[in-house]
Design a protein around this motif. Structure first.
Motif, PDB file in Angstrom:
ATOM      1  N   GLY A 187      12.665 -17.973 -11.519  1.00  0.00           N
ATOM      2  CA  GLY A 187      12.087 -17.559 -12.788  1.00  0.00           C
ATOM      3  C   GLY A 187      12.456 -18.493 -13.915  1.00  0.00           C
ATOM      4  O   GLY A 187      12.343 -19.722 -13.802  1.00  0.00           O
ATOM      5  N   CYS A 246       1.878 -19.399 -16.406  1.00  0.00           N
ATOM      6  CA  CYS A 246       2.446 -18.211 -17.044  1.00  0.00           C
ATOM      7  C   CYS A 246       1.978 -18.026 -18.486  1.00  0.00           C
ATOM      8  O   CYS A 246       2.096 -16.924 -19.041  1.00  0.00           O
ATOM      9  N   ASP A 293       1.721 -13.577 -18.740  1.00  0.00           N
ATOM     10  CA  ASP A 293       2.082 -12.840 -17.531  1.00  0.00           C
ATOM     11  C   ASP A 293       2.394 -13.836 -16.422  1.00  0.00           C
ATOM     12  O   ASP A 293       1.994 -14.998 -16.479  1.00  0.00           O
ATOM     13  N   THR A 294       3.134 -13.363 -15.437  1.00  0.00           N
ATOM     14  CA  THR A 294       3.588 -14.247 -14.359  1.00  0.00           C
ATOM     15  C   THR A 294       2.818 -14.031 -13.065  1.00  0.00           C
ATOM     16  O   THR A 294       3.224 -14.523 -12.014  1.00  0.00           O
ATOM     17  N   VAL A 338       1.684  -4.964 -15.917  1.00  0.00           N
ATOM     18  CA  VAL A 338       2.540  -6.048 -16.400  1.00  0.00           C
ATOM     19  C   VAL A 338       3.417  -5.517 -17.520  1.00  0.00           C
ATOM     20  O   VAL A 338       2.923  -4.918 -18.485  1.00  0.00           O
ATOM     21  N   ASP A 339       4.742  -5.719 -17.399  1.00  0.00           N
ATOM     22  CA  ASP A 339       5.652  -5.214 -18.420  1.00  0.00           C
ATOM     23  C   ASP A 339       5.721  -6.158 -19.620  1.00  0.00           C
ATOM     24  O   ASP A 339       5.034  -7.192 -19.660  1.00  0.00           O
ATOM     25  N   THR A 389       3.913  -5.554 -11.556  1.00  0.00           N
ATOM     26  CA  THR A 389       4.176  -4.602 -10.478  1.00  0.00           C
ATOM     27  C   THR A 389       2.850  -4.341  -9.766  1.00  0.00           C
ATOM     28  O   THR A 389       1.818  -4.168 -10.421  1.00  0.00           O
ATOM     29  N   GLN A 406       6.271  -9.476 -16.370  1.00  0.00           N
ATOM     30  CA  GLN A 406       6.534  -9.313 -14.946  1.00  0.00           C
ATOM     31  C   GLN A 406       5.596  -8.264 -14.354  1.00  0.00           C
ATOM     32  O   GLN A 406       5.488  -7.155 -14.869  1.00  0.00           O
ATOM     33  N   ASN A 451      11.709 -16.241  -3.690  1.00  0.00           N
ATOM     34  CA  ASN A 451      12.294 -16.170  -5.025  1.00  0.00           C
ATOM     35  C   ASN A 451      13.748 -15.722  -4.885  1.00  0.00           C
ATOM     36  O   ASN A 451      14.230 -15.434  -3.777  1.00  0.00           O
TER      37      ASN A 451
END
Length: 329
Positions: free
Chosen positions: A245, A306, A269-270, A104-105, A111, A109, A198
Motif C-alpha cells: 500500500g 489510485c 479509490d484503490t 469504498v471507505d 470491500t 479501500q 499484498n
C-alpha cells in the motif's frame, strides 16, 4: 533457463518486439463491479490485469465466461470499448454474468461482496484456448476463479501448465478476498514462476508453503520460503512480489531484494490498483528491464490508477516513465 530467470539481471533488448506481439493472458473472472450509487464498471482482477497490459502497449487477452443475458452482452461491449477482444470470453447458457458489490471507505479501500454462482466459474477448454496458451508469453490468474468451480479450476490448471512447460511466465496474483476459507492454492504456488501478494496475504502464503512441505514445517522468512520452493520445484527462478500500500512494494528472488517507496498519490479509490501494479511489473520485465526498474515503474503506475475512480482509467505511460525515471530519451 526460463524467461523469468533469464531476464532478472540483464535486460535483453532484441526480443522486445516479439514479446510485445505475443499475448499476455489474464484468465478467470470478468464481471460488473457495482457501486452503491448503481454505477457499473467492468472488472474482475484478471480483466483489469489484461486491460493494463494492453494500455501499456502489449498484446493482451482475457479468458473468461459471461451469461447469455443483457449484463453479459453489455460486458462484452464494454470490453471491446476498452480496446480488448472478447474472442476468448465464452457464453454460458445456464449461469448468469458475474457481479460484485463494491463499497469504498473514506481511505479509498474497497470491500467486495462477490456472487460466486456465475458464469466465470464454468470455463470450458476449447481449441481456441489451446492455440492461445501455445502462443502466450505470460499468463496471470488469481485465487477466486480457482475456487469458483471445478470446471474453471481444470481449465486454469491446464492453461498454466502449458504456459509453464513452454517457458512462459506464469504469475499467481493471490488476491484473497477476506473469507475465512480463503488460502493460497497449493498447486498454483508451486507451479508459478512469479507470486504476488499484498502484505496481508504474505503470512497466508508462507503458511501454505509450510503446510505443503513434509511435517508442515514453520516458514519464518521470505528467503526461507524461497529456499523451500527451490528444494521442492528444483527451480531457482521464483520471484515474490509484495505490495504494501502506501508503504510501497518489495520484490524478492534467490539472492536479491529490492524495495521501493510508494510515490505520493491523491487517492480516490484503490480498486484495481494491485492488478495494475502486476501488469506494469510483467510488461516491463518482458521488455527486458531489471526487476528494480519494474518495481519502481509499477509503484508509480499503480499510484496514478489510485487517483481515479474505477479499475481501468486511462493512464499515460510516458508520464509514468518520466515520474519514475526522469526525462525520456
Amino acid at each position: 533457463m526460463s524467461l523469468a530467470s533469464s531476464q532478472i539481471d540483464s535486460p535483453a533488448r532484441e526480443p522486445v518486439l516479439d514479446l510485445i506481439m505475443n499475448p499476455i493472458v489474464g484468465v478467470g473472472e470478468v464481471l460488473w463491479d457495482i457501486y452503491p450509487d448503481g454505477r457499473k464498471v467492468a472488472g474482475g482482477a484478471p480483466f483489469n490485469f489484461a486491460f493494463h497490459c494492453h494500455q501499456l502497449g502489449h498484446a493482451a487477452a482475457i479468458v473468461s465466461r459471461v451469461g447469455n443475458d443483457d449484463l453479459g452482452r453489455e460486458l462484452r461491449a464494454r470490453v471491446q470499448e476498452l480496446g480488448l477482444s472478447d474472442e476468448h470470453i465464452q457464453t454460458d447458457k445456464r449461469l448468469p454474468t458475474g457481479t460484485v458489490r463494491v463499497s469504498v471507505d473514506k481511505a479509498g479501500q474497497p470491500t467486495y461482496t462477490i456472487d460466486t454462482s456465475a458464469a466465470w466459474g464454468n470455463l470450458e477448454w476449447t481449441p481456441a484456448l489451446a492455440d492461445l496458451t501455445r502462443d502466450a508469453v505470460a499468463l496471470c490468474h488469481g485465487t477466486l476463479a480457482l475456487n469458483g468451480g471445478k470446471a474453471s479450476r481444470q481449465v486454469i490448471d491446464k492453461m498454466a501448465l502449458r504456459v509453464h512447460q513452454h517457458k512462459g511466465l506464469t504469475i499467481y496474483d493471490v488476491n484473497l478476498r477476506g473469507k475465512s476459507a480463503d488460502s493460497p492454492d497449493e498447486r498454483a504456488v508451486f507451479w508459478s514462476r512469479w507470486l504476488k501478494v499484498n502484505d496481508d496475504e504474505l503470512g497466508a502464503l508462507m503458511n501454505r508453503v509450510g503446510a505443503s512441505i513434509d511435517d508442515g514445517v514453520s516458514v519464518d522468512s521470505v528467503q526461507e520460503m524461497l529456499d523451500w520452493l527451490k528444494a521442492d520445484t528444483k527451480r531457482d527462478d521464483t520471484v515474490l512480489i509484495v505490495t504494501r500500500g502506501s508503504a510501497g512494494a518489495e520484490v524478492f528472488t534467490h539472492g536479491s531484494h529490492h524495495r521501493e517507496r510508494a510515490p505520493h498519490a491523491t487517492v480516490i479509490d484503490t480498486v484495481g490498483a494491485g492488478d495494475s501494479f502486476t501488469a506494469a511489473m510483467v510488461c516491463l520485465h518482458l521488455e527486458g528491464r531489471p526487476l528494480s526498474e519494474c518495481l519502481r515503474f509499477a509503484n508509480h503506475y499503480a499510484a496514478r490508477v489510485c487517483e481515479h475512480q474505477g479499475a481501468t482509467p486511462h493512464i499515460d505511460r510516458n508520464e509514468v516513465e518520466v515520474a519514475a525515471f526522469g526525462k525520456l530519451e
